[in-house]
Design a protein around this motif. Structure first.
Motif, short mmCIF file in Angstrom:
data_model
loop_
_atom_site.label_atom_id
_atom_site.label_comp_id
_atom_site.label_asym_id
_atom_site.label_seq_id
_atom_site.Cartn_x
_atom_site.Cartn_y
_atom_site.Cartn_z
N PHE A 1 15.06 112.41 -40.21
CA PHE A 1 15.63 110.61 -39.55
C PHE A 1 16.71 110.92 -38.23
N LYS A 2 16.41 110.19 -37.57
CA LYS A 2 17.75 109.70 -36.62
C LYS A 2 18.79 108.88 -37.16
N PHE A 3 19.66 108.83 -36.42
CA PHE A 3 21.15 107.74 -37.16
C PHE A 3 22.13 107.26 -35.34
N SER A 4 21.78 105.93 -35.77
CA SER A 4 23.08 105.25 -35.23
C SER A 4 23.88 104.77 -35.91
N ILE A 5 25.51 104.77 -35.17
CA ILE A 5 26.74 103.60 -35.61
C ILE A 5 26.42 102.65 -34.18
N GLU A 6 26.41 101.42 -34.60
CA GLU A 6 26.55 99.59 -33.61
C GLU A 6 27.63 99.31 -34.28
N GLU A 7 28.36 98.91 -32.65
CA GLU A 7 30.04 98.06 -33.04
C GLU A 7 29.31 97.06 -32.53
N GLU A 8 30.04 95.63 -33.82
CA GLU A 8 29.44 94.52 -32.62
C GLU A 8 30.83 94.36 -31.67
N ASP A 9 30.25 93.40 -30.83
CA ASP A 9 31.11 92.70 -29.98
C ASP A 9 31.72 91.33 -30.63
N ALA A 10 33.18 91.49 -30.65
CA ALA A 10 34.06 90.78 -30.78
C ALA A 10 34.41 89.70 -30.30
N ARG A 11 33.95 89.48 -29.00
CA ARG A 11 33.77 88.69 -28.38
C ARG A 11 32.20 87.82 -28.04
N THR A 12 31.80 88.39 -27.73
CA THR A 12 29.70 87.98 -27.58
C THR A 12 29.08 88.18 -28.97
N HIS A 13 30.05 89.09 -30.18
CA HIS A 13 29.61 89.28 -31.56
C HIS A 13 27.68 90.08 -30.97
N VAL A 14 26.83 90.97 -29.97
CA VAL A 14 26.53 91.27 -30.04
C VAL A 14 26.96 93.24 -30.55
N TYR A 15 25.94 93.75 -30.25
CA TYR A 15 26.06 94.52 -31.58
C TYR A 15 25.80 96.33 -29.90
N GLY A 16 26.76 97.40 -30.01
CA GLY A 16 25.68 98.45 -28.71
C GLY A 16 26.21 99.62 -29.79
N THR A 17 25.62 100.29 -29.35
CA THR A 17 25.56 101.79 -30.08
C THR A 17 26.95 102.28 -29.55
N LEU B 1 24.56 99.96 -39.38
CA LEU B 1 23.60 101.96 -39.83
C LEU B 1 22.58 101.50 -39.00
N LYS B 2 21.75 102.37 -37.96
CA LYS B 2 20.23 101.96 -38.06
C LYS B 2 19.73 103.39 -38.08
N VAL B 3 19.07 103.54 -38.82
CA VAL B 3 17.75 104.62 -39.92
C VAL B 3 16.77 104.65 -38.62
N THR B 4 16.27 105.69 -38.20
CA THR B 4 15.36 105.94 -37.30
C THR B 4 14.13 106.64 -37.57
N ALA B 5 13.02 106.57 -38.44
CA ALA B 5 12.26 107.62 -38.59
C ALA B 5 11.91 108.93 -37.02
N PHE B 6 10.80 109.87 -37.50
CA PHE B 6 10.36 110.61 -36.63
C PHE B 6 8.63 109.41 -36.09
N ASP B 7 9.01 108.62 -36.25
CA ASP B 7 7.39 108.06 -36.22
C ASP B 7 8.13 106.54 -35.24
N GLY B 8 9.14 106.09 -35.27
CA GLY B 8 9.74 105.40 -34.48
C GLY B 8 10.32 103.68 -35.68
#
Length: 344
Positions: free
Chosen positions: A47-63, A87-94
């Motif tokens: 599995f592939k992992f991504s950590i995303e952080e929220e922008d405190a001003r726009t509340h949009v998440y970025g990797t 945390l975003k978990v992505t499987a091999f099939d997308g």
């Protein structure tokens, strides 16, 4: 979006990342694949992992991280600030899924030398006490110019801070890059109460900076007669020579301020009015070259010898004329005539 697909056919929703070590500028996050993920991935693919952080001003998440590691250290953060991650978990099939959000705050930045110097410069007694009592900062920590907090407080005349710093271990003998100590700086700035206190704490009149100047040299440069008189009464030498030009404090007065008050104080205490530097110049010559007319007059009245020449045989009158010190040259000519008349 919480997940692309959910349930047995999709990627199960992961747990939020676990918070590890946290300080004032970084947050450690980690996670793992549980049995649910292993059961789903029967082909043993990663599995592939991504950590995303929220922008405190726009509340949009970025990797801020993407890869196959089970942990990530988020750095370069602000102290005492709240951050939100998922945390975003992505499987091999997308297919992928998001974890719930975890919220964590960084800690307060530990006290350091910059905090102490800032507090001293602002004469903030309470802040100085808090920083010193924290145990994280030494009282003698220098700034970028190699000034210790005690030097700064002494130069500015902050007596209460001077006492606080000494009580917390500040060394009154500590020198900066040019060899000046707190006593020299206090003498130059004219803070008699600080001078007296530092003397009580063992500050020496014999200390010299890199050019061989003593506290009396710096007091003479500062021109604070009250401080100089106190120093003299306390036994400070008035005729010490520096190691460069072999100038005494009286020479410094003749070169820098031209103060007749300081010169009077030094001469009354025994300063030699006809002392010579390494080039054979006297205080009178130095005063003439620097066009200190009133001081020239006072030095002559105090016994300065106008007939003395330097090592090249040049007299003070010659110097005054060569450097176009017309008022001084005229004064010297008048004194010469008066002397001739008085001898007849």
């Amino acid at each position: 979006m919480e997940s692309s697909t959910a349930g047995e056919a999709g990627v199960p929703r992961p747990d939020p990342p676990v918070v590890g070590k946290v300080n004032h500028h970084s947050i450690e996050l980690y996670w793992d694949i549980d049995n649910v993920y292993r059961q789903r991935d029967s082909t043993n693919r990663w599995f592939k992992f991504s950590i995303e952080e929220e922008d405190a001003r726009t509340h949009v998440y970025g990797t801020i991280y993407s890869g196959y590691s089970r942990k990530h250290l988020v750095e370069g953060l602000e102290s005492i600030t709240n951050y939100r991650f998922r945390l975003k978990v992505t499987a091999f099939d997308g297919e992928y899924a998001y974890s719930p959000v975890v919220s964590v705050s960084t800690t307060r930045e530990p006290m350091n030398g910059e905090h102490l110097h800032r507090a001293v410069n602002m004469n903030d007694e309470e802040a100085v006490i808090n920083i010193l009592q924290s145990g994280h900062v030494k009282a003698d920590i220098p700034d970028k110019l190699s000034f210790t907090p005690l030097m700064v407080a002494a130069q500015k005349g902050y007596l209460r801070l001077v006492k606080l710093l000494v009580e917390h271990g500040a060394d009154v003998h500590q020198e900066n890059g040019s060899g000046k100590n707190s006593m020299m700086l206090a003498c130059f700035s004219g803070h008699l109460d600080v001078v007296a206190y530092l003397r009580e704490q063992g500050a020496s009149w014999e200390s010299r900076d890199r050019s061989g100047c003593t506290a009396m040299h710096w007091a003479a440069d500062g021109g604070h007669v009250e401080v100089i008189r106190w120093m003299i009464d306390d036994g400070c030498e008035v005729d010490s020579k520096d190691t460069g030009l072999h100038w005494t404090p009286l020479m410094r007065v003749s070169a820098v301020s031209g103060s007749t008050e300081v010169a009077r104080c030094l001469i009354a205490a025994g300063a030699k009015v006809n002392v010579k530097d390494k080039d054979g110049k006297t205080p009178l010559m130095v005063a003439a070259l620097n066009n200190h007319e009133q001081l020239v007059r006072f030095l002559i009245e105090s016994g300065a010898d106008c007939s003395i020449t330097n090592e090249y045989g040049i007299s003070i009158t010659d110097m005054a004329k060569a450097f176009e010190r017309k008022n001084v040259a005229n004064l010297l000519e008048e004194k010469k005539k008066e002397t001739q008349v008085s001898r007849r």
